[in-house]
Design a protein around this motif. Structure first.
Motif, PDB file in Angstrom:
ATOM      1  N   GLY A 212      35.256  30.567  32.438  1.00 14.64           N
ATOM      2  CA  GLY A 212      34.950  30.964  30.617  1.00 14.64           C
ATOM      3  C   GLY A 212      34.060  30.135  30.426  1.00 14.64           C
ATOM      4  O   GLY A 212      34.068  30.231  29.699  1.00 14.64           O
ATOM      5  N   LEU A 213      33.446  29.297  31.486  1.00 12.48           N
ATOM      6  CA  LEU A 213      32.348  27.395  30.580  1.00 12.48           C
ATOM      7  C   LEU A 213      31.453  28.923  30.941  1.00 12.48           C
ATOM      8  O   LEU A 213      30.147  27.810  30.777  1.00 12.48           O
ATOM      9  CB  LEU A 213      32.973  27.013  31.423  1.00 12.48           C
ATOM     10  N   THR A 214      31.052  29.828  31.940  1.00 15.87           N
ATOM     11  CA  THR A 214      30.031  30.140  32.658  1.00 15.87           C
ATOM     12  C   THR A 214      30.082  31.540  31.606  1.00 15.87           C
ATOM     13  O   THR A 214      30.293  32.435  31.208  1.00 15.87           O
ATOM     14  CB  THR A 214      29.700  29.840  33.393  1.00 15.87           C
ATOM     15  N   GLU A 215      28.002  31.578  30.934  1.00 13.20           N
ATOM     16  CA  GLU A 215      27.973  32.972  30.667  1.00 13.20           C
ATOM     17  C   GLU A 215      28.282  34.490  31.242  1.00 13.20           C
ATOM     18  O   GLU A 215      28.423  35.214  30.379  1.00 13.20           O
ATOM     19  CB  GLU A 215      25.950  33.278  30.434  1.00 13.20           C
ATOM     20  N   GLU A 216      28.476  33.736  32.375  1.00 12.40           N
ATOM     21  CA  GLU A 216      28.613  35.256  33.337  1.00 12.40           C
ATOM     22  C   GLU A 216      29.948  35.109  34.595  1.00 12.40           C
ATOM     23  O   GLU A 216      29.812  33.791  34.685  1.00 12.40           O
ATOM     24  CB  GLU A 216      27.328  35.753  34.121  1.00 12.40           C
ATOM     25  N   PRO A 217      31.239  35.413  34.686  1.00 15.23           N
ATOM     26  CA  PRO A 217      31.918  35.140  35.708  1.00 15.23           C
ATOM     27  C   PRO A 217      31.573  35.204  37.012  1.00 15.23           C
ATOM     28  O   PRO A 217      31.040  36.027  37.726  1.00 15.23           O
ATOM     29  CB  PRO A 217      32.712  35.958  35.840  1.00 15.23           C
ATOM     30  N   LEU A 218      30.740  33.503  37.744  1.00 16.24           N
ATOM     31  CA  LEU A 218      30.686  33.810  38.753  1.00 16.24           C
ATOM     32  C   LEU A 218      30.878  33.468  39.672  1.00 16.24           C
ATOM     33  O   LEU A 218      30.895  33.815  41.069  1.00 16.24           O
ATOM     34  CB  LEU A 218      29.083  32.405  38.578  1.00 16.24           C
ATOM     35  N   LEU A 219      32.063  33.107  39.862  1.00 21.18           N
ATOM     36  CA  LEU A 219      33.413  32.741  40.460  1.00 21.18           C
ATOM     37  C   LEU A 219      34.821  34.111  40.782  1.00 21.18           C
ATOM     38  O   LEU A 219      35.037  34.219  40.288  1.00 21.18           O
ATOM     39  CB  LEU A 219      33.937  31.583  40.440  1.00 21.18           C
ATOM     40  N   ASP A 220      34.761  33.663  42.667  1.00 23.50           N
ATOM     41  CA  ASP A 220      35.562  34.702  42.828  1.00 23.50           C
ATOM     42  C   ASP A 220      36.737  34.082  43.743  1.00 23.50           C
ATOM     43  O   ASP A 220      36.981  33.578  44.758  1.00 23.50           O
ATOM     44  CB  ASP A 220      35.412  35.476  43.933  1.00 23.50           C
ATOM     45  N   TYR A 221      37.711  34.466  42.927  1.00 27.08           N
ATOM     46  CA  TYR A 221      39.260  33.849  43.316  1.00 27.08           C
ATOM     47  C   TYR A 221      38.814  33.998  45.025  1.00 27.08           C
ATOM     48  O   TYR A 221      40.234  32.789  45.417  1.00 27.08           O
ATOM     49  CB  TYR A 221      39.977  34.403  41.969  1.00 27.08           C
ATOM     50  N   ALA A 222      39.598  35.146  45.465  1.00 30.39           N
ATOM     51  CA  ALA A 222      39.407  34.632  46.834  1.00 30.39           C
ATOM     52  C   ALA A 222      39.804  34.315  47.378  1.00 30.39           C
ATOM     53  O   ALA A 222      39.085  33.319  48.405  1.00 30.39           O
ATOM     54  CB  ALA A 222      39.674  36.477  47.048  1.00 30.39           C
ATOM     55  N   GLN A 223      37.296  34.228  47.760  1.00 30.08           N
ATOM     56  CA  GLN A 223      36.613  33.256  48.108  1.00 30.08           C
ATOM     57  C   GLN A 223      37.209  31.756  48.093  1.00 30.08           C
ATOM     58  O   GLN A 223      36.847  31.384  49.192  1.00 30.08           O
ATOM     59  CB  GLN A 223      35.197  33.675  47.553  1.00 30.08           C
ATOM     60  N   LEU A 224      37.408  31.758  46.527  1.00 29.15           N
ATOM     61  CA  LEU A 224      37.933  29.735  46.829  1.00 29.15           C
ATOM     62  C   LEU A 224      38.902  29.407  47.560  1.00 29.15           C
ATOM     63  O   LEU A 224      39.416  28.735  47.469  1.00 29.15           O
ATOM     64  CB  LEU A 224      38.354  29.552  45.046  1.00 29.15           C
ATOM     65  N   ARG A 225      39.621  30.420  47.196  1.00 26.12           N
ATOM     66  CA  ARG A 225      41.068  30.282  47.780  1.00 26.12           C
ATOM     67  C   ARG A 225      41.352  30.132  49.270  1.00 26.12           C
ATOM     68  O   ARG A 225      41.905  29.388  49.816  1.00 26.12           O
ATOM     69  CB  ARG A 225      42.535  31.922  47.875  1.00 26.12           C
ATOM     70  N   ARG A 226      40.779  31.575  49.875  1.00 26.85           N
ATOM     71  CA  ARG A 226      40.472  31.275  51.136  1.00 26.85           C
ATOM     72  C   ARG A 226      39.477  29.518  51.566  1.00 26.85           C
ATOM     73  O   ARG A 226      40.609  29.071  52.381  1.00 26.85           O
ATOM     74  CB  ARG A 226      39.345  32.052  51.916  1.00 26.85           C
ATOM     75  N   GLN A 227      38.977  29.197  50.988  1.00 27.89           N
ATOM     76  CA  GLN A 227      38.459  27.960  51.572  1.00 27.89           C
ATOM     77  C   GLN A 227      38.781  26.749  50.869  1.00 27.89           C
ATOM     78  O   GLN A 227      39.294  26.292  51.868  1.00 27.89           O
ATOM     79  CB  GLN A 227      37.120  27.815  50.102  1.00 27.89           C
ATOM     80  N   ILE A 228      39.958  26.623  49.859  1.00 27.28           N
ATOM     81  CA  ILE A 228      40.354  25.775  50.028  1.00 27.28           C
ATOM     82  C   ILE A 228      42.169  25.847  50.700  1.00 27.28           C
ATOM     83  O   ILE A 228      42.260  24.959  51.747  1.00 27.28           O
ATOM     84  CB  ILE A 228      41.379  25.889  48.265  1.00 27.28           C
ATOM     85  N   LYS A 229      42.375  26.944  51.472  1.00 27.36           N
ATOM     86  CA  LYS A 229      43.217  27.088  52.854  1.00 27.36           C
ATOM     87  C   LYS A 229      42.867  27.332  53.300  1.00 27.36           C
ATOM     88  O   LYS A 229      43.499  25.778  54.158  1.00 27.36           O
ATOM     89  CB  LYS A 229      44.190  28.489  52.331  1.00 27.36           C
ATOM     90  N   GLU A 230      41.503  26.884  53.656  1.00 27.71           N
ATOM     91  CA  GLU A 230      41.373  26.651  55.460  1.00 27.71           C
ATOM     92  C   GLU A 230      41.427  25.248  55.206  1.00 27.71           C
ATOM     93  O   GLU A 230      41.154  24.426  56.137  1.00 27.71           O
ATOM     94  CB  GLU A 230      39.576  27.352  54.818  1.00 27.71           C
ATOM     95  N   ARG A 231      40.989  24.603  54.317  1.00 27.74           N
ATOM     96  CA  ARG A 231      40.501  23.116  53.969  1.00 27.74           C
ATOM     97  C   ARG A 231      41.885  21.738  54.219  1.00 27.74           C
ATOM     98  O   ARG A 231      42.409  21.356  54.842  1.00 27.74           O
ATOM     99  CB  ARG A 231      39.750  22.478  52.758  1.00 27.74           C
ATOM    100  N   ASP A 232      42.947  23.241  53.050  1.00 34.30           N
ATOM    101  CA  ASP A 232      44.073  22.575  53.567  1.00 34.30           C
ATOM    102  C   ASP A 232      44.709  22.531  55.259  1.00 34.30           C
ATOM    103  O   ASP A 232      45.269  21.586  55.189  1.00 34.30           O
ATOM    104  CB  ASP A 232      45.059  23.110  52.489  1.00 34.30           C
ATOM    105  N   ALA A 233      44.026  23.490  55.247  1.00 33.48           N
ATOM    106  CA  ALA A 233      45.421  23.294  56.888  1.00 33.48           C
ATOM    107  C   ALA A 233      44.567  22.189  57.703  1.00 33.48           C
ATOM    108  O   ALA A 233      45.012  21.985  59.069  1.00 33.48           O
ATOM    109  CB  ALA A 233      45.028  24.938  57.561  1.00 33.48           C
ATOM    110  N   GLU A 234      43.699  22.110  57.543  1.00 33.40           N
ATOM    111  CA  GLU A 234      42.737  20.432  58.005  1.00 33.40           C
ATOM    112  C   GLU A 234      43.212  19.771  58.194  1.00 33.40           C
ATOM    113  O   GLU A 234      43.226  18.508  59.044  1.00 33.40           O
ATOM    114  CB  GLU A 234      41.035  20.461  57.992  1.00 33.40           C
TER     115      GLU A 234
END
Length: 558
Positions: free
Chosen positions: A416-438
């Motif tokens: 909502g802070l950008t002119e067009e939606p650039l972020l994908d929920y699934a992509q962000l969730r995967r990266q954060i969970k990978e980090r959390d596993a570490e």
């Protein structure tokens, strides 16, 4: 003669030079285009951190430092490479860099104490580097925070200058804008310029530029201490280097509007040699100030190591794009990666547990505990529960903050802070969970997780700045927080080339009689003492060192 020495600029470098000259029995005129409320310049607004080497504060925290290690770090960061040819641009810069590290490892702390400056027990680990032993970065914590923040550094010198004015040894010419240097037979003999209309605007607020008269002043010597270009985005874009890609279309501003670089161009047109103008220092963690003082006013987040950093398309930044590690390395990454060059922002994703311990904000006004020298508030705000009041105010009012109880809602708010939606929920969730596993893995291959654990080996970070490793998505650590980050303009690393006496050099590389330069206008010494990178805590220190050096040279020469 109107004075023995004219100083252009009432910031920290000019005030240090002024006070030392008065101590030596010289009469000084300070010419400043802003009103008296702005005495002290940019230093007033800063956190005030100072680069010091092998101090009692470091030793109490178990830090082993030395001149040799600091000089190795400085050279690895500076990477001076303009050392060949006739009058090379880095000829004096490298000499000033070494002289400054010697000052920081020697006289500096004692001299500051004599001026009335005292330090908190906090020693920060800024600019941790690019991961190479011989590369950019501080091998150990060296960022010493003074009581009073930037006001505690600039204040003693401003007070002494006012006292000297009352005694008749200093004359202030506020609202006097220098338009040129005056020469007599090749020697600088004074300045000429415009008297600006009175303006009672508070400190930092933009003032009028209405001219009501002209003026001319004469002296045996002139010191240019007028600052850099950080408040002038046109100048920043003009000198933006190709190695940092394309400048952002939209930037935010970390210094008042009057920091415009105007005097540097006047010096250049007057025969003064400026070098390394493509070297500059801008932060990538800028946030728009919800309560601005100057136009486009931004504050820099001083992050601990735990927030996750993503580009505009939602990809986690690789090393050196880690919070608190490599300012220009991260800027280079964001501005030269082809598919994100068109975007002017990046993102932090963190949680409440991280923001409470790891977020700090640059600026004296954002750190009331230290600025007001309140030890109880300092301990309560840094060690107690909850984030400090300035942090919570930004979280509540800041246009760049998104807060949510779950990741899906957080991503929706970010889009909502950008002119067009650039972020994908699934992509962000995967990266954060990978980090959390570490985080659960004691032998983690994740560079950021390893860095967090290394940070907590330092007592100061474990107590004040680095939260215990935990999962970003742990509900007990929530809510989740995202921060949209912008490039915030700050410092000029190049400038007027000076020799080790602070004499300004001409286009032919020889000293110009009667002309000196100090502070940011001189690239903090020699036209580039930092080289390509800074180790932090070196900007106010550079103003102090160059102002002190110039004043000692003039006291001996006049």
């Amino acid at each position: 003669m109107d004075a023995d020495v004219i100083i252009i600029g009432g910031g920290l470098a000019g005030l240090v030079a002024c006070n030392e000259l008065v101590r030596a029995g010289k009469r000084v005129a300070i010419v400043e285009q802003e009103n008296e409320a702005n005495l002290g310049g940019q230093a007033f607004w800063s956190l005030g951190g100072l680069f010091l080497v092998d101090t009692p504060m470091q030793r109490r925290l178990g830090v082993k430092d030395s001149f040799e290690l600091a000089w190795q770090d400085w050279q690895g960061s500076a990477q001076w490479d303009r050392l060949s040819g006739t009058h090379p641009e880095d000829e004096w810069a490298r000499q000033w860099g070494r002289a400054y590290v010697e000052f920081a490892a020697g006289e500096k702390r004692t001299w500051l104490h004599q001026q009335g400056i005292r330090f908190t027990p906090l020693v920060g680990w800024a600019e941790r580097g690019d991961g190479r032993a011989g590369g950019h970065g501080n091998s150990v914590p060296r960022f010493h925070v003074p009581w009073g923040t930037g006001t505690g550094v600039s204040g003693p010198f401003a007070d002494k200058a006012r006292e000297a004015a009352s005694a008749g040894n200093v004359r202030f010419f506020f609202r006097h804008r220098v338009d040129g240097l005056t020469y007599d037979g090749g020697t600088v003999t004074g300045v000429r310029g415009s008297v600006l209309a009175p303006d009672a605007s508070p400190r930092g607020v933009s003032s009028n530029r209405d001219v009501v008269a002209g003026f001319e002043l004469r002296a045996q010597a002139v010191v240019i201490a007028s600052g850099g270009i950080g408040g002038n985005h046109d100048q920043v874009r003009r000198w933006w280097p190709e190695r940092l890609g394309t400048p952002p279309a939209k930037m935010v501003t970390g210094v008042p509007q009057h920091v415009d670089g105007r005097m540097l161009d006047i010096a250049d047109q007057s025969g003064v040699r400026l070098v390394n103008r493509d070297r500059m220092w801008h932060y990538t963690e800028g946030i728009r100030n919800w309560n601005p003082i100057w136009p486009n006013h931004a504050i820099r987040i001083l992050p601990g190591p735990s927030s996750l950093w993503f580009d505009a398309l939602g990809r986690r930044l690789p090393s050196p794009g880690l919070p608190g590690y490599d300012t220009l390395g991260t800027l280079n990454l964001l501005r030269t990666t082809p598919d994100i060059q068109q975007y002017d922002h990046s993102w932090f994703i963190l949680n409440q547990r991280i923001i409470e311990k790891e977020f700090a904000l640059s600026g004296s006004e954002q750190n009331p505990d230290i600025t007001n020298r309140d030890l109880k508030l300092l301990l309560r705000s840094r060690l107690g529960r909850g984030a400090g009041a300035p942090i919570e105010a930004f979280k509540e009012h800041g246009a760049d903050f998104v807060v949510a109880d779950n990741l899906a809602d957080l991503v929706c708010g970010m889009n909502g802070l950008t002119e067009e939606p650039l972020l994908d929920y699934a992509q962000l969730r995967r990266q954060i969970k990978e980090r959390d596993a570490e985080v659960r893995n004691p032998y983690s291959k994740d560079a950021q997780v390893a860095g967090i654990r290394n940070s907590r080996r330092f007592l100061g970070d474990r107590l004040f700045r680095t939260v215990k490793p935990h999962r970003i998505l742990d509900p007990k650590a929530g809510p989740l927080i995202a921060v949209q980050l912008h490039v915030v303009t700050r410092k000029t690393l190049g400038g007027i080339q000076t020799n080790l006496s602070g004499q300004a050099l001409g286009h032919d590389g020889s000293p110009i009689p009667g002309l000196y330069a100090a502070g940011e206008a001189a690239g903090f010494g020699g036209g580039g003492a930092h080289g390509y990178n800074a180790l932090e805590g070196t900007f106010l220190g550079g103003c102090i060192f160059t102002g002190l050096t110039v004043s000692r040279s003039l006291a001996a020469a006049l």
